[in-house]
Design an enzyme around this catalytic site. Structure first.
Site, PDB file in Angstrom:
ATOM      1  N   SER A 162      15.119  20.787   8.121  1.00 26.52           N
ATOM      2  CA  SER A 162      16.347  19.873   8.235  1.00 26.52           C
ATOM      3  C   SER A 162      17.377  20.379   9.246  1.00 26.52           C
ATOM      4  CB  SER A 162      17.018  20.031   6.754  1.00 26.52           C
ATOM      5  OG  SER A 162      18.213  19.721   6.620  1.00 26.52           O
ATOM      6  N   TYR A 187      19.230  25.630  -0.908  1.00 24.91           N
ATOM      7  CA  TYR A 187      18.188  24.429  -0.461  1.00 24.91           C
ATOM      8  C   TYR A 187      18.159  24.627   1.242  1.00 24.91           C
ATOM      9  CZ  TYR A 187      16.551  20.234   1.717  1.00 24.91           C
ATOM     10  OH  TYR A 187      16.141  19.325   2.669  1.00 24.91           O
ATOM     11  N   LYS A 191      14.750  26.161   3.557  1.00 25.78           N
ATOM     12  CA  LYS A 191      14.245  25.510   4.700  1.00 25.78           C
ATOM     13  C   LYS A 191      14.265  26.789   5.945  1.00 25.78           C
ATOM     14  CE  LYS A 191      13.463  21.489   3.205  1.00 25.78           C
ATOM     15  NZ  LYS A 191      12.191  21.110   2.941  1.00 25.78           N
TER      16      LYS A 191
HETATM   17  P1  NAD Z   1      11.594  13.303  -2.077  1.00 25.74           P
HETATM   18  O1  NAD Z   1      12.011  14.137  -3.183  1.00 25.74           O
HETATM   19  O2  NAD Z   1      11.565  11.773  -2.191  1.00 25.74           O
HETATM   20  O3  NAD Z   1       9.991  13.719  -1.879  1.00 25.74           O
HETATM   21  C1  NAD Z   1       9.459  14.907  -2.084  1.00 25.74           C
HETATM   22  C2  NAD Z   1       8.039  14.737  -2.813  1.00 25.74           C
HETATM   23  O4  NAD Z   1       7.463  16.031  -3.031  1.00 25.74           O
HETATM   24  C3  NAD Z   1       8.518  14.164  -4.151  1.00 25.74           C
HETATM   25  O5  NAD Z   1       7.504  13.079  -4.382  1.00 25.74           O
HETATM   26  C4  NAD Z   1       8.056  15.212  -5.187  1.00 25.74           C
HETATM   27  O6  NAD Z   1       7.501  14.844  -6.478  1.00 25.74           O
HETATM   28  C5  NAD Z   1       7.184  16.096  -4.623  1.00 25.74           C
HETATM   29  N1  NAD Z   1       7.026  17.459  -4.583  1.00 25.74           N
HETATM   30  C6  NAD Z   1       8.292  18.405  -5.253  1.00 25.74           C
HETATM   31  N2  NAD Z   1       7.746  19.435  -5.538  1.00 25.74           N
HETATM   32  C7  NAD Z   1       6.509  19.511  -5.514  1.00 25.74           C
HETATM   33  C8  NAD Z   1       5.655  20.413  -5.808  1.00 25.74           C
HETATM   34  N3  NAD Z   1       5.833  21.622  -6.186  1.00 25.74           N
HETATM   35  N4  NAD Z   1       4.027  20.081  -5.693  1.00 25.74           N
HETATM   36  C9  NAD Z   1       3.857  18.810  -5.379  1.00 25.74           C
HETATM   37  N5  NAD Z   1       4.631  17.909  -5.233  1.00 25.74           N
HETATM   38  C10 NAD Z   1       6.067  18.297  -5.100  1.00 25.74           C
HETATM   39  O7  NAD Z   1      12.264  13.722  -0.845  1.00 25.74           O
HETATM   40  P2  NAD Z   1      12.090  13.166   0.518  1.00 25.74           P
HETATM   41  O8  NAD Z   1      13.611  12.643   1.037  1.00 25.74           O
HETATM   42  O9  NAD Z   1      11.083  12.342   1.029  1.00 25.74           O
HETATM   43  O10 NAD Z   1      12.088  14.639   1.591  1.00 25.74           O
HETATM   44  C11 NAD Z   1      10.802  14.945   1.862  1.00 25.74           C
HETATM   45  C12 NAD Z   1      10.926  16.351   2.656  1.00 25.74           C
HETATM   46  O11 NAD Z   1      11.803  16.419   3.560  1.00 25.74           O
HETATM   47  C13 NAD Z   1      11.440  17.521   1.707  1.00 25.74           C
HETATM   48  O12 NAD Z   1      10.835  18.809   1.948  1.00 25.74           O
HETATM   49  C14 NAD Z   1      13.014  17.440   1.994  1.00 25.74           C
HETATM   50  O13 NAD Z   1      13.360  18.686   1.629  1.00 25.74           O
HETATM   51  C15 NAD Z   1      12.893  17.106   3.527  1.00 25.74           C
HETATM   52  N6  NAD Z   1      14.125  16.512   4.096  1.00 25.74           N
HETATM   53  C16 NAD Z   1      14.601  15.655   3.589  1.00 25.74           C
HETATM   54  C17 NAD Z   1      15.944  15.081   4.039  1.00 25.74           C
HETATM   55  C18 NAD Z   1      16.537  13.585   3.496  1.00 25.74           C
HETATM   56  O14 NAD Z   1      17.655  13.505   3.673  1.00 25.74           O
HETATM   57  N7  NAD Z   1      15.876  13.125   2.661  1.00 25.74           N
HETATM   58  C19 NAD Z   1      16.617  15.734   4.987  1.00 25.74           C
HETATM   59  C20 NAD Z   1      15.940  16.751   5.511  1.00 25.74           C
HETATM   60  C21 NAD Z   1      14.714  17.376   5.148  1.00 25.74           C
HETATM   61  N1  UFG Z   2      29.550  10.822   1.976  1.00 23.15           N
HETATM   62  C1  UFG Z   2      30.721  10.382   1.301  1.00 23.15           C
HETATM   63  N2  UFG Z   2      30.595   9.670  -0.015  1.00 23.15           N
HETATM   64  C2  UFG Z   2      29.340   9.705  -0.856  1.00 23.15           C
HETATM   65  C3  UFG Z   2      28.324  10.618  -0.230  1.00 23.15           C
HETATM   66  C4  UFG Z   2      28.471  11.095   0.953  1.00 23.15           C
HETATM   67  O1  UFG Z   2      31.610  10.090   1.707  1.00 23.15           O
HETATM   68  O2  UFG Z   2      29.280   9.416  -1.906  1.00 23.15           O
HETATM   69  C5  UFG Z   2      29.762  11.521   3.042  1.00 23.15           C
HETATM   70  C6  UFG Z   2      29.664  13.033   3.251  1.00 23.15           C
HETATM   71  O3  UFG Z   2      30.687  13.438   2.887  1.00 23.15           O
HETATM   72  C7  UFG Z   2      29.023  12.949   4.695  1.00 23.15           C
HETATM   73  C8  UFG Z   2      28.266  11.864   5.026  1.00 23.15           C
HETATM   74  O4  UFG Z   2      28.604  10.716   3.830  1.00 23.15           O
HETATM   75  O5  UFG Z   2      30.082  13.189   5.569  1.00 23.15           O
HETATM   76  C9  UFG Z   2      27.012  12.067   4.726  1.00 23.15           C
HETATM   77  O6  UFG Z   2      26.571  12.769   3.398  1.00 23.15           O
HETATM   78  P1  UFG Z   2      25.044  12.796   2.875  1.00 23.15           P
HETATM   79  O7  UFG Z   2      25.233  13.474   1.589  1.00 23.15           O
HETATM   80  O8  UFG Z   2      24.404  11.448   2.905  1.00 23.15           O
HETATM   81  O9  UFG Z   2      24.253  13.710   4.005  1.00 23.15           O
HETATM   82  P2  UFG Z   2      24.586  15.147   4.384  1.00 23.15           P
HETATM   83  O10 UFG Z   2      24.768  15.303   5.851  1.00 23.15           O
HETATM   84  O11 UFG Z   2      25.649  16.045   3.615  1.00 23.15           O
HETATM   85  O12 UFG Z   2      23.265  15.856   3.936  1.00 23.15           O
HETATM   86  C10 UFG Z   2      21.952  15.260   4.251  1.00 23.15           C
HETATM   87  C11 UFG Z   2      21.104  15.969   3.350  1.00 23.15           C
HETATM   88  C12 UFG Z   2      20.678  17.134   3.041  1.00 23.15           C
HETATM   89  C13 UFG Z   2      20.468  18.041   4.296  1.00 23.15           C
HETATM   90  C14 UFG Z   2      21.582  17.493   5.634  1.00 23.15           C
HETATM   91  C15 UFG Z   2      21.186  17.845   6.998  1.00 23.15           C
HETATM   92  O13 UFG Z   2      21.222  15.379   2.111  1.00 23.15           O
HETATM   93  O14 UFG Z   2      19.593  17.556   2.431  1.00 23.15           O
HETATM   94  O15 UFG Z   2      21.500  16.198   5.523  1.00 23.15           O
HETATM   95  O16 UFG Z   2      19.988  17.427   7.350  1.00 23.15           O
HETATM   96  F1  UFG Z   2      20.604  19.299   4.731  1.00 23.15           F
END
Ligand code: NAD
Ligand code: UFG
Length: 376
Positions: A162, A187, A191
């Site tokens: 991330s 969290y 990572k």
């Molecule tokens: P998500 O929660 O939709 O997908 C994660 C999946 O992993 C889920 O289906 C969950 O059931 C499964 N899971 C969790 N723990 C597990 C375990 N112990 N064993 C087997 N399965 C397990 O999340 P996502 O948004 O698809 O994110 C996928 C990956 O990308 C995550 O590692 C997340 O941290 C990372 N990531 C996501 C974002 C974002 O904004 N969505 C940003 C940066 C990084």
């Molecule tokens: N925001 C609002 N109102 C809301 C939700 C978000 O104003 O209800 C704003 C936040 O303050 C920020 C922007 O929208 O300025 C984006 O917020 P998000 O929560 O969508 O995303 P972040 O950038 O805060 O965080 C995301 C993921 C994290 C990850 C990070 C960097 O949620 O897991 O990107 O990859 F770590």
């Protein structure tokens, strides 16, 4: 590991049925394909938001996949729709990445050439109140996965990292060689720690490859409107919140502060279409096949949009209003975060193709066609 769901049909690289799992739904025409043992990609967390979109792109590209997920944050319906959209079946195991024996059985049953590792917990706020669960699941789970991979002789991993690893102190555009680790919550620390563990593993054994993909802000959905992000409860992230306001599930969006040092005072982020992100994983797997060592890549567009920019883009792309108010800043937020994605373009040959209008349109198509997510 407790159950098997939808055993594959087409050339799935299966070696033999895993011990303890039912074989009764093995299709008979599989026998004809059994001779040819093709290599598969194991997708952990493949039922989730990014995982499900990546599975479709892998299948579309003709890759064989095996998926595991523990359904902690996902529903079986997601994979059912992946199969429907791709027109292909594949093996799925309900398996936790901390279940060493379960993982062993999956690796014994399939020839796995690489792992795309999505499985993990991802809620920043929850990680502050439940740090041990995050370290156990994300860090402990990754260590167990890597141990079983090494035993099975599979030493290629593409990891969902991330932008959060860049922490609070680096200026945007963020580049891969900037210092990491000044993270502000458990969290983010998982990572960072996993990246460091994977780097150490690559140093310990030069046969390993770890591709560390640093995602920026994934939004959007598959253009079919059949799969998308299905958050539990009230969303924390901006786009699912906007979509749920637009559909009337939530009354209004609270914008977390308009006094940041940005063009309109609201936070700026690098939003990336989830299908572009999925494509990045295909390039990362190709890279892992021909390189060793650990390498980090930003997956972003390189463009920053403010909260107000995104609200306006959503309203104009979809012709629906998004009522909003300005609220206080959210603890831990930074003003601006966007990528320099040039390394991924130069080394992986990957570049995001979809713009913010596509992201808003596809998010809305998914939300409006599935107001209850996968619970329809
Ligand atoms: P998500 O929660 O939709 O997908 C994660 C999946 O992993 C889920 O289906 C969950 O059931 C499964 N899971 C969790 N723990 C597990 C375990 N112990 N064993 C087997 N399965 C397990 O999340 P996502 O948004 O698809 O994110 C996928 C990956 O990308 C995550 O590692 C997340 O941290 C990372 N990531 C996501 C974002 C974002 O904004 N969505 C940003 C940066 C990084
Ligand atoms: N925001 C609002 N109102 C809301 C939700 C978000 O104003 O209800 C704003 C936040 O303050 C920020 C922007 O929208 O300025 C984006 O917020 P998000 O929560 O969508 O995303 P972040 O950038 O805060 O965080 C995301 C993921 C994290 C990850 C990070 C960097 O949620 O897991 O990107 O990859 F770590």
């Amino acid at each position: 590991m407790t159950e098997i769901f939808g055993i594959m049909i087409v050339g799935s690289g299966r070696k033999r049925p895993p011990a303890g799992l039912t074989t009764e739904n093995h299709p008979t025409h599989m026998l004809a394909l059994k001779e040819e043992s093709r290599m598969s990609i194991l997708v952990t967390g493949g039922c989730g938001y990014i995982g499900s979109h990546t599975c479709i792109e892998l299948l579309k590209a003709g890759r064989d996949i095996v998926v595991i997920d523990n359904y902690y944050n996902a529903k079986p319906e997601a994979l059912r729709r992946v199969k429907e959209l791709a027109g292909k079946d594949f093996p799925f195991y309900e398996c936790d990445i901390r279940d060493e024996e379960g993982l062993r059985r999956v690796f014994a049953a399939h020839d796995i050439e690489a792992v795309i590792h999505f499985a993990g917990l991802k809620a920043v706020g929850e990680s502050v109140s439940k740090p041990l669960e995050y370290y156990d699941n994300n860090v402990g789970g990754t260590v167990t996965l890597c141990r079983v991979m090494a035993e099975a002789g599979c030493k290629r991993i593409v990891f969902s990292s991330s932008a959060t690893v860049y922490g609070m102190n680096n200026p945007s555009p963020l580049k891969e060689d900037m210092p990491t680790g000044a993270v502000t919550n458990p969290y983010g620390r998982t990572k960072y720690i996993i990246e460091e563990i994977l780097k150490d593993v690559c140093v310990s054994d030069p046969a390993w490859t770890a591709v560390l993909l640093r995602y920026f802000n994934p939004i959007g959905a598959h253009e079919s409107g059949r799969i998308g992000e299905d958050p539990n409860g009230i969303p924390n992230n901006l786009m699912p919140y906007i979509s749920q306001v637009a559909i009337g599930k939530l009354p209004q969006l609270a914008i977390h502060g308009d006094d940041y040092d940005t063009h309109d005072g609201t936070g700026v982020r690098d939003y990336i279409h989830v299908v572009d992100l999925a494509d990045g994983h295909l390039k990362a797997v190709d890279y892992a096949m021909t390189h060793t060592g650990a390498e980090a890549f930003n997956l972003g567009t390189g463009r920053g949009y403010s909260v107000l920019d995104l609200v306006k883009a959503f309203e104009s792309a979809n012709g629906v209003p998004v009522p909003h108010v300005i609220g206080p800043r959210r603890a831990g937020d930074i003003a601006t975060c966007y990528s320099d994605p040039s390394k991924a373009e130069r080394v992986l040959g990957w570049k995001a193709k979809r713009g913010v209008e596509d992201m808003c349109r596809d998010s809305w198509r998914w939300q409006s066609q599935n107001p209850k997510g996968y619970d329809e």
